[in-house]
Design an enzyme around this catalytic site. Structure first.
Site, PDB file in Angstrom:
ATOM      1  CD  GLN A 119       8.476   2.221   7.390  1.00  0.00           C
ATOM      2  OE1 GLN A 119       7.809   1.919   6.406  1.00  0.00           O
ATOM      3  NE2 GLN A 119       8.086   3.152   8.262  1.00  0.00           N
ATOM      4  CB  CYS A 143       6.390   0.292   9.126  1.00  0.00           C
ATOM      5  SG  CYS A 143       6.366  -1.510   9.136  1.00  0.00           S
ATOM      6  CG  LEU A 144       0.700   1.755   9.435  1.00  0.00           C
ATOM      7  CD1 LEU A 144      -0.086   2.872   8.750  1.00  0.00           C
ATOM      8  CD2 LEU A 144      -0.009   1.284  10.685  1.00  0.00           C
ATOM      9  CG  HIS A 189      11.275  -1.724   4.638  1.00  0.00           C
ATOM     10  ND1 HIS A 189      11.247  -0.965   3.490  1.00  0.00           N
ATOM     11  CD2 HIS A 189       9.966  -1.881   5.021  1.00  0.00           C
ATOM     12  CE1 HIS A 189       9.999  -0.686   3.180  1.00  0.00           C
ATOM     13  NE2 HIS A 189       9.201  -1.232   4.092  1.00  0.00           N
ATOM     14  NE  ARG A 221       5.813  -4.495  -0.541  1.00  0.00           N
ATOM     15  CZ  ARG A 221       5.895  -4.000   0.694  1.00  0.00           C
ATOM     16  NH1 ARG A 221       6.772  -3.043   0.965  1.00  0.00           N
ATOM     17  NH2 ARG A 221       5.116  -4.448   1.657  1.00  0.00           N
ATOM     18  CB  THR A 266      -0.940   0.022   1.219  1.00  0.00           C
ATOM     19  OG1 THR A 266      -1.801  -1.129   1.166  1.00  0.00           O
ATOM     20  CG2 THR A 266      -1.810   1.282   1.201  1.00  0.00           C
ATOM     21  CG  ASP A 315       6.787  -4.633  11.079  1.00  0.00           C
ATOM     22  OD1 ASP A 315       5.678  -4.317  10.625  1.00  0.00           O
ATOM     23  OD2 ASP A 315       7.684  -5.124  10.381  1.00  0.00           O
ATOM     24  NE  ARG A 353       8.151   3.941   2.929  1.00  0.00           N
ATOM     25  CZ  ARG A 353       7.786   2.697   2.597  1.00  0.00           C
ATOM     26  NH1 ARG A 353       7.076   1.965   3.442  1.00  0.00           N
ATOM     27  NH2 ARG A 353       8.140   2.186   1.436  1.00  0.00           N
ATOM     28  CG  MET A 379       2.957 -10.080   3.370  1.00  0.00           C
ATOM     29  SD  MET A 379       2.932  -8.987   1.919  1.00  0.00           S
ATOM     30  CE  MET A 379       4.187  -7.797   2.380  1.00  0.00           C
TER      31      MET A 379
END
Length: 321
Positions: A140, A272-273, A137, A110, A60, A232, A299, A237
């Protein structure tokens, strides 16, 4: 001049990292000003160019910020998801990298493995911007340091406490904090340890800058006096198959009011969602100390800084235009 890629904060000198955060702040101020002349000037920098986004993971904030940053500089962002190109199906990483990099100005990647980032860097003819892999990352970390800078006085000695998994986000965030003179405490559940190479690099930076870094399995001890509490996802994932076991392992590591009460009175909460309830309670996540949405917005400016330094200025930190 050799191509400079942004792969991790570890690969940057302290001064180079500070410049990236400074550039993010610069572009945020410029973007917020709405100065049409400045907008037009920056829009010409990559006009007619293409910025590729090779994403094998959902996104996102990373996708929106990268496409927004590319557009700001006049480039056309091209999203290449795993269902859009032949990568990993009928074409090798090498072939894909050679083809894509021949037609674009940079590649935001990514991906799953840091080995994929290294393969891209090895064979690409344009800068690679690591937009997340299993080890790092960096975008971030740039965004997070900008957010912290905005919320605390520059001369205040800060303690940043991470509570959660030993993952890509803290690998870069720890080094970023230490490079900017902040103390870092990392609390992970028993059985989960920080990567040894990351801790060795962190200890080296901490010693050079007169700050501290510690790793513990005690979330309460790590939270004492913290100016920033950050966490986090507990289940990254690709790890959904192990969710039940991981949630048991992370019991006692949710950031809640009990841990918040141990932090400094003016502490801030960061994430960081996307966020899940097992990681932080609603009263902390949506409370007065939370800065998660400021962090998310930043971001965009981190992506602008990366394009500015690594693409427009070809990785030359000493002569930014």
């Amino acid at each position: 001049m050799a191509i400079r890629h942004l792969t991790s904060i570890k690969d940057l000198s302290d001064d180079e990292f500070k410049i990236l955060v400074d550039r993010a702040a610069h572009y945020k101020a410029l973007f917020k000003s709405g100065d049409s002349a400045e907008f037009q000037k920056n829009h010409l920098k990559l006009l007619g160019r293409t910025v590729a986004l090779i994403f094998t993971k959902r996104s996102t904030r990373t996708r929106i910020s990268t496409e927004g940053a590319a557009t700001f500089f006049g480039a056309q962002p091209m999203f290449l998801g795993k269902e859009d190109i032949q990568l990993g199906v009928n074409e090798s990483f090498y072939d894909t990298t050679k083809v894509v990099s021949s037609m674009v100005s940079c590649i935001f990647a990514r991906v799953n493995s840091h080995d994929d980032i290294k393969a891209l860097c090895k064979d690409s003819s344009v800068p690679i911007i690591n937009s997340l892999c299993d080890m790092y990352h960096p975008l971030q970390a740039i965004c997070d340091m900008l957010t912290i800078r905005e919320k605390f006085p520059a001369d205040k000695r800060l303690k940043v406490t991470w509570i959660g998994d030993a993952n890509n986000v803290i690998n870069d965030m720890a080094l970023a904090c230490l490079k900017l003179g902040m103390d870092v405490a990392i609390a992970t559940p028993p059985g989960i340890e920080m990567d040894a190479s990351i801790m060795a690099a962190a200890q080296e930076v901490a010693a050079a800058n007169g700050v501290t870094v510690e790793a513990t399995h005690d979330s309460k001890a790590a939270s004492k006096g913290a100016h920033i509490l950050v966490t986090d996802t507990f289940v990254s994932m690709g790890e959904e198959y192990a969710k039940e076991a991981k949630l048991k392992q992370f019991q006692g590591f949710q950031i809640n009011q009990e841990l918040a009460d141990l932090a400094a009175p003016d502490f801030k909460f960061m994430h960081c969602l996307p966020r899940h309830h097992e990681e932080v309670t609603d009263d902390v996540f949506y409370g007065e100390h939370s800065i998660v949405f400021d962090e998310a917005e930043n971001r965009l400016y981190a992506a602008m800084a990366a394009i500015d330094v690594f693409v427009i200025n070809k990785g030359n930190f000493n002569n930014l235009q």
